[in-house]
Design a protein around this motif. Structure first.
Motif, PDB file in Angstrom:
ATOM      1  N   TYR A  49       0.978  -1.446  -0.055  1.00 30.74           N
ATOM      2  CA  TYR A  49      -0.077  -0.066   0.077  1.00 30.74           C
ATOM      3  C   TYR A  49       0.953   1.239  -0.149  1.00 30.74           C
ATOM      4  N   THR A  50       1.806   1.161   0.787  1.00 34.56           N
ATOM      5  CA  THR A  50       2.815   2.449   1.093  1.00 34.56           C
ATOM      6  C   THR A  50       3.402   2.677  -0.279  1.00 34.56           C
ATOM      7  N   LYS A  51       4.123   1.635  -0.720  1.00 31.40           N
ATOM      8  CA  LYS A  51       4.824   1.914  -2.201  1.00 31.40           C
ATOM      9  C   LYS A  51       4.078   2.543  -3.096  1.00 31.40           C
ATOM     10  N   GLU A  52       2.558   1.983  -3.309  1.00 31.67           N
ATOM     11  CA  GLU A  52       1.997   2.463  -4.454  1.00 31.67           C
ATOM     12  C   GLU A  52       1.495   4.068  -4.097  1.00 31.67           C
ATOM     13  N   MET A  53       1.286   4.388  -2.833  1.00 39.06           N
ATOM     14  CA  MET A  53       0.968   5.773  -2.172  1.00 39.06           C
ATOM     15  C   MET A  53       2.251   6.520  -2.597  1.00 39.06           C
ATOM     16  N   ALA A  54       3.580   6.054  -2.337  1.00 32.44           N
ATOM     17  CA  ALA A  54       4.571   6.799  -2.290  1.00 32.44           C
ATOM     18  C   ALA A  54       4.884   7.201  -3.903  1.00 32.44           C
ATOM     19  N   LYS A  55       4.787   6.109  -4.611  1.00 27.61           N
ATOM     20  CA  LYS A  55       4.777   6.293  -6.083  1.00 27.61           C
ATOM     21  C   LYS A  55       3.864   7.424  -6.534  1.00 27.61           C
ATOM     22  N   ASN A  56       2.647   7.275  -6.283  1.00 26.63           N
ATOM     23  CA  ASN A  56       1.726   8.233  -6.637  1.00 26.63           C
ATOM     24  C   ASN A  56       2.009   9.692  -6.039  1.00 26.63           C
ATOM     25  N   GLN A  57       2.673   9.928  -5.022  1.00 21.71           N
ATOM     26  CA  GLN A  57       2.936  11.093  -4.287  1.00 21.71           C
ATOM     27  C   GLN A  57       4.150  11.728  -4.758  1.00 21.71           C
TER      28      GLN A  57
END
Length: 77
Positions: A49-57
């Protein structure tokens, strides 16, 4: 009431932390944040979840160790 700034690195990059709580759940938080953004039952779910959020942000993810003498410290990659 004043708007609360999100914790960032000096270059403006958002930093997300993944750490195990005392109740066994894995929490995703902003650096310096008090409240969890989201809770997970497993580290793998929290990291994904955090990898995807960090990638998007355009952010960075830091994962804390959950066991042993390095408990709570950030894992070196």
């Amino acid at each position: 009431m004043a708007e609360k700034k999100q914790p960032n690195l000096k270059d403006g990059t958002r930093v997300y932390h993944v750490a195990k709580r005392e109740d066994g759940m894995w929490a995703v938080k902003f650096a310096g944040g008090e409240k969890a953004i989201k809770l997970f039952k497993t580290q793998a779910e929290a990291v994904a979840y955090t990898k995807e959020m960090a990638k998007n942000q355009d952010g960075k993810m830091l994962v804390h160790n959950s066991k042993g003498q390095n408990k709570g410290k950030i894992k070196k990659k």
